[in-house]
Scaffold this motif. Structure first.
Motif, PDB file in Angstrom:
ATOM      1  N   GLN A  29       0.860  -1.184   0.000  1.00 52.52           N
ATOM      2  CA  GLN A  29       0.000   0.000   0.000  1.00 52.52           C
ATOM      3  C   GLN A  29       0.891   1.226   0.000  1.00 52.52           C
ATOM      4  N   TYR A  30       0.382   2.324  -0.533  1.00 53.20           N
ATOM      5  CA  TYR A  30       1.171   3.553  -0.607  1.00 53.20           C
ATOM      6  C   TYR A  30       0.260   4.757  -0.487  1.00 53.20           C
ATOM      7  N   GLU A  31       0.838   5.874  -0.112  1.00 53.13           N
ATOM      8  CA  GLU A  31       0.118   7.146  -0.023  1.00 53.13           C
ATOM      9  C   GLU A  31       1.068   8.246  -0.453  1.00 53.13           C
ATOM     10  N   ARG A  75       0.795  14.002   1.431  1.00 48.82           N
ATOM     11  CA  ARG A  75       1.419  14.194   2.739  1.00 48.82           C
ATOM     12  C   ARG A  75       0.400  14.382   3.859  1.00 48.82           C
ATOM     13  N   ALA A  76      -0.640  15.172   3.609  1.00 52.02           N
ATOM     14  CA  ALA A  76      -1.652  15.427   4.638  1.00 52.02           C
ATOM     15  C   ALA A  76      -2.392  14.145   5.018  1.00 52.02           C
ATOM     16  N   ARG A  77      -2.706  13.320   4.044  1.00 48.40           N
ATOM     17  CA  ARG A  77      -3.381  12.056   4.338  1.00 48.40           C
ATOM     18  C   ARG A  77      -2.444  11.089   5.052  1.00 48.40           C
ATOM     19  N   PHE A  78      -1.161  11.116   4.705  1.00 51.17           N
ATOM     20  CA  PHE A  78      -0.184  10.229   5.337  1.00 51.17           C
ATOM     21  C   PHE A  78       0.009  10.595   6.807  1.00 51.17           C
ATOM     22  N   LEU A  79       0.166  11.888   7.085  1.00 49.64           N
ATOM     23  CA  LEU A  79       0.402  12.342   8.455  1.00 49.64           C
ATOM     24  C   LEU A  79      -0.865  12.421   9.277  1.00 49.64           C
ATOM     25  N   GLY A  80      -2.008  12.598   8.647  1.00 52.07           N
ATOM     26  CA  GLY A  80      -3.245  12.798   9.376  1.00 52.07           C
ATOM     27  C   GLY A  80      -3.486  14.287   9.570  1.00 52.07           C
TER      28      GLY A  80
END
Length: 81
Positions: free
Chosen positions: A61-63, A66-71
């Motif tokens: 899986q990948y993202e 950046r905002a979605r990765f960090l929350g």
């Protein structure tokens, strides 16, 4: 990313506008390409892979956002602690 450190520090949000990412499934690799700002700019690429010496890695899986990765908010604050 994919820019001289001084450029990235001076204008990180602007610098990120020129980076495109994609997942290359044949090699389970995340590719990043810096779009040239002018015809004189040399192409710049980056790649991120995960390798294992004993078994095949499945279900990668990948993202790339950046905002979605960090929350958001609370999740970001917890990372700095």
């Amino acid at each position: 990313m994919l820019a001289p450190p001084a450029s990235d520090l001076a204008h990180p949000a602007f610098s990120n506008l020129f980076v495109e990412t994609e997942f290359y499934s044949p090699h389970q690799a995340l590719l990043a390409r810096r779009r040239p700002r002018s015809s004189e700019d040399a192409p710049v690429f980056g790649v991120h892979v995960l390798a294992a010496s004993t078994q095949t890695i499945a279900g990668v899986q990948y993202e790339t956002d950046r905002a979605r990765f960090l929350g958001r908010d609370e999740a970001r604050q917890n990372l700095s602690r």
